[in-house]
Design a protein around this motif. Structure first.
Motif, PDB file in Angstrom:
ATOM      1  N   UNK A 151      -7.971  10.353 -19.525  1.00  0.00           N
ATOM      2  CA  UNK A 151      -7.086  11.284 -18.832  1.00  0.00           C
ATOM      3  C   UNK A 151      -7.399  11.406 -17.355  1.00  0.00           C
ATOM      4  N   UNK A 152      -8.697  11.462 -17.021  1.00  0.00           N
ATOM      5  CA  UNK A 152      -9.098  11.597 -15.617  1.00  0.00           C
ATOM      6  C   UNK A 152      -8.680  10.376 -14.817  1.00  0.00           C
ATOM      7  N   UNK A 153      -8.956   9.183 -15.348  1.00  0.00           N
ATOM      8  CA  UNK A 153      -8.619   7.962 -14.616  1.00  0.00           C
ATOM      9  C   UNK A 153      -7.108   7.798 -14.480  1.00  0.00           C
ATOM     10  N   UNK A 154      -6.350   8.133 -15.527  1.00  0.00           N
ATOM     11  CA  UNK A 154      -4.893   8.033 -15.438  1.00  0.00           C
ATOM     12  C   UNK A 154      -4.358   8.972 -14.358  1.00  0.00           C
ATOM     13  N   UNK A 155      -4.880  10.202 -14.318  1.00  0.00           N
ATOM     14  CA  UNK A 155      -4.437  11.156 -13.299  1.00  0.00           C
ATOM     15  C   UNK A 155      -4.800  10.664 -11.895  1.00  0.00           C
ATOM     16  N   UNK A 156      -6.023  10.152 -11.737  1.00  0.00           N
ATOM     17  CA  UNK A 156      -6.438   9.634 -10.432  1.00  0.00           C
ATOM     18  C   UNK A 156      -5.610   8.417 -10.028  1.00  0.00           C
ATOM     19  N   UNK A 157      -5.264   7.581 -10.995  1.00  0.00           N
ATOM     20  CA  UNK A 157      -4.463   6.392 -10.700  1.00  0.00           C
ATOM     21  C   UNK A 157      -3.072   6.780 -10.211  1.00  0.00           C
ATOM     22  N   UNK A 158      -2.426   7.710 -10.911  1.00  0.00           N
ATOM     23  CA  UNK A 158      -1.097   8.157 -10.489  1.00  0.00           C
ATOM     24  C   UNK A 158      -1.158   8.823  -9.114  1.00  0.00           C
ATOM     25  N   UNK A 159      -2.218   9.599  -8.883  1.00  0.00           N
ATOM     26  CA  UNK A 159      -2.359  10.267  -7.591  1.00  0.00           C
ATOM     27  C   UNK A 159      -2.517   9.259  -6.460  1.00  0.00           C
ATOM     28  N   UNK A 160      -3.422   8.293  -6.632  1.00  0.00           N
ATOM     29  CA  UNK A 160      -3.679   7.366  -5.531  1.00  0.00           C
ATOM     30  C   UNK A 160      -2.488   6.456  -5.276  1.00  0.00           C
ATOM     31  N   UNK A 161      -1.769   6.054  -6.313  1.00  0.00           N
ATOM     32  CA  UNK A 161      -0.615   5.174  -6.116  1.00  0.00           C
ATOM     33  C   UNK A 161       0.537   5.924  -5.446  1.00  0.00           C
ATOM     34  N   UNK A 162       0.792   7.144  -5.882  1.00  0.00           N
ATOM     35  CA  UNK A 162       1.879   7.913  -5.279  1.00  0.00           C
ATOM     36  C   UNK A 162       1.549   8.345  -3.861  1.00  0.00           C
ATOM     37  N   UNK A 163       0.294   8.705  -3.610  1.00  0.00           N
ATOM     38  CA  UNK A 163      -0.106   9.039  -2.239  1.00  0.00           C
ATOM     39  C   UNK A 163       0.037   7.827  -1.334  1.00  0.00           C
ATOM     40  N   UNK A 164      -0.372   6.651  -1.844  1.00  0.00           N
ATOM     41  CA  UNK A 164      -0.215   5.423  -1.064  1.00  0.00           C
ATOM     42  C   UNK A 164       1.259   5.126  -0.802  1.00  0.00           C
ATOM     43  N   UNK A 165       2.122   5.414  -1.786  1.00  0.00           N
ATOM     44  CA  UNK A 165       3.556   5.191  -1.606  1.00  0.00           C
ATOM     45  C   UNK A 165       4.134   6.049  -0.501  1.00  0.00           C
ATOM     46  N   UNK A 166       3.732   7.302  -0.427  1.00  0.00           N
ATOM     47  CA  UNK A 166       4.223   8.188   0.622  1.00  0.00           C
ATOM     48  C   UNK A 166       3.776   7.686   1.993  1.00  0.00           C
ATOM     49  N   UNK A 167       2.517   7.288   2.120  1.00  0.00           N
ATOM     50  CA  UNK A 167       2.021   6.780   3.396  1.00  0.00           C
ATOM     51  C   UNK A 167       2.728   5.477   3.782  1.00  0.00           C
ATOM     52  N   UNK A 168       3.011   4.645   2.791  1.00  0.00           N
ATOM     53  CA  UNK A 168       3.661   3.367   3.086  1.00  0.00           C
ATOM     54  C   UNK A 168       5.085   3.552   3.588  1.00  0.00           C
ATOM     55  N   UNK A 169       5.738   4.657   3.248  1.00  0.00           N
ATOM     56  CA  UNK A 169       7.130   4.880   3.609  1.00  0.00           C
ATOM     57  C   UNK A 169       7.292   5.634   4.929  1.00  0.00           C
ATOM     58  N   UNK A 170       6.197   6.041   5.547  1.00  0.00           N
ATOM     59  CA  UNK A 170       6.304   6.862   6.745  1.00  0.00           C
ATOM     60  C   UNK A 170       7.062   6.181   7.869  1.00  0.00           C
ATOM     61  N   UNK A 171       6.763   4.908   8.112  1.00  0.00           N
ATOM     62  CA  UNK A 171       7.418   4.209   9.222  1.00  0.00           C
ATOM     63  C   UNK A 171       8.918   4.082   8.988  1.00  0.00           C
ATOM     64  N   UNK A 172       9.280   3.810   7.749  1.00  0.00           N
ATOM     65  CA  UNK A 172      10.693   3.667   7.452  1.00  0.00           C
ATOM     66  C   UNK A 172      11.438   4.991   7.616  1.00  0.00           C
ATOM     67  N   UNK A 173      10.806   6.091   7.230  1.00  0.00           N
ATOM     68  CA  UNK A 173      11.484   7.382   7.345  1.00  0.00           C
ATOM     69  C   UNK A 173      11.689   7.774   8.794  1.00  0.00           C
ATOM     70  N   UNK A 174      10.810   7.332   9.689  1.00  0.00           N
ATOM     71  CA  UNK A 174      10.931   7.667  11.092  1.00  0.00           C
ATOM     72  C   UNK A 174      11.880   6.734  11.839  1.00  0.00           C
TER      73      UNK A 174
END
Length: 422
Positions: free
Chosen positions: A392-415
């Protein structure tokens, strides 16, 4: 205005109207976002496979670090968990179960007179030096000395015949979980072939009379069990009238707090060295042992930092994967913005894609982690087990890190403005 220009203007207006209608019709439908995110992944299967491999590596790293961290807690209490008592009395200078210092040897008799106490059992425990009977090398090994009439441990191997074999000084049982470097004859594990083997322990002869199973840990890769007299003979240096621990069993185990208060009052009433002792329940002692190994030793800190490092590495890998995907589909995202799709739709689409990557990478990483847990436990004799908590801990950390990375990756496009992306 020319006819061609008029026609083009009408087509553009119609396209915008259709796009607006399409956007209004399908906005908020997760199935559309999932379909678009899935098509982005299946559009380049090789790149997706590499992405899954990178994220899977980070997941595996987290599993391994958590597994090692869990083994620290499990092995820290492996001895305490086999103790047959309700309350433990130990020195205030106690460090860990293999370095407990000592209390006066008369303390068991003094505490056994308390009405709430049914029995007070002495236990000697420490670390000594074992010479391998196979290659004559010397290694540190844990040694425990018990009273055979009132054994401190709940071990099925301590049958009446086995106890009689342990009475001669120098007779010991060896934990069959001890590492193969201690010299079993089959090069793997101590067993019946090793019964009767005599070797040097701290300058005195010790003879293996049998085996028992308790489990070893990070503090000691092997363990011996004998009488208190054997403990004195196989431990370097004079001990005098001292004992490592006193294990108390109560007349009424359900009245644990009442019994603990009575023991503490008796300890406070004693004078001299006997007063320099503390009492705690077995559960509290196990919690204290885990806390020490987790937070006060380099081993626990290293594995704890390793978990954090795994999340950071996974986040970086996920960011690189998703940022690369955004750049590869930059024109498509720009087109979506140009025809009226909102930034929130693009964010949700990329988060859906990052979630899919996490869910695709997780199962093979979990399977590989289970294989590595087994291999590590087998070859190192240190138990590492997969638990639902770790999953459970690793699954939660995996979803968190992937989604956080997705938000950071989209910053340039949103601007960015759609017109500047063509």
């Amino acid at each position: 205005m020319s006819a061609d220009a008029s026609t083009t203007s009408k087509e553009t207006s119609a396209a915008k109207t259709a796009a607006s209608s399409h956007t209004a019709k399908h906005r908020g439908r997760p199935g559309r976002r999932t379909s678009l995110a899935w098509k982005n992944l299946t559009d380049a299967p090789v790149r997706t496979a590499v992405s899954i491999g990178g994220i899977g590596f980070a997941i595996l790293l987290m599993f391994m670090q958590l597994g090692f961290l869990g083994s620290v807690g499990d092995t820290a209490t492996v001895v305490l968990s086999r103790m047959n008592c309700d309350i433990i009395v130990r020195s205030k200078d106690y460090l860990n179960v293999y370095d407990p210092t000592s209390v006066p040897g008369d303390l068991p008799q003094w505490l056994e007179g308390i009405p709430e106490v049914r029995s007070a059992v002495p236990l000697d425990i420490g670390v000594t030096v074992w010479q391998s009977p196979e290659d004559d090398s010397f290694r540190a090994i844990a040694l425990m000395g018990i009273d055979l009439d009132k054994p401190a441990f709940d071990l099925p191997e301590l049958t009446p015949p086995t106890r009689s074999h342990l009475r001669p000084p120098g007779s010991v049982l060896i934990d069959d979980a001890s590492h193969k470097s201690f010299g079993p004859k089959d090069k793997r594990k101590f067993g019946k072939r090793d019964f009767g083997t005599t070797t040097d322990v701290a300058g005195s002869p010790a003879t293996i009379k049998g085996t028992f199973f308790m489990g070893t840990g990070l503090a000691a890769n092997g363990a011996l069990l004998g009488t208190r007299e054997t403990f004195d003979a196989l431990t370097p240096g004079p001990r005098g009238n001292r004992v490592s621990l006193v294990l108390l069993s109560l007349e009424n185990p359900e009245a644990l707090e009442q019994g603990l208060d009575a023991v503490k009052q008796r300890l406070q009433s004693l004078s001299g060295p006997a007063s320099y002792a503390e009492a705690m329940t077995l559960d509290d002692a196990m919690g204290s042992e885990r806390k020490r190994w987790y937070y006060q030793t380099p081993i626990g800190m290293i594995f704890g930092i390793g978990v954090v490092l795994g999340v950071v590495v996974g986040g970086v890998i996920s960011y690189m994967v998703l940022a690369s995907d955004v750049m590869a589909h930059l024109s498509e995202y720009a087109t979506l913005k140009a025809i009226g799709y909102s930034n929130s739709f693009l964010v949700k689409t990329l988060l859906t894609q990052s979630t899919l990557l996490a869910l695709l990478a997780f199962p093979p990483s979990l399977l590989l982690a289970c294989v590595l847990y087994y291999a590590t436990s087998y070859y190192s004799s240190i138990p590492i087990r997969m638990t639902w908590t770790w999953i459970g801990v690793v699954l939660a950390l995996t979803l968190f890190m992937c989604n956080a990375a997705g938000v950071f990756a989209l910053r340039k496009l949103l601007k960015a403005e759609p017109a500047s992306l063509f």
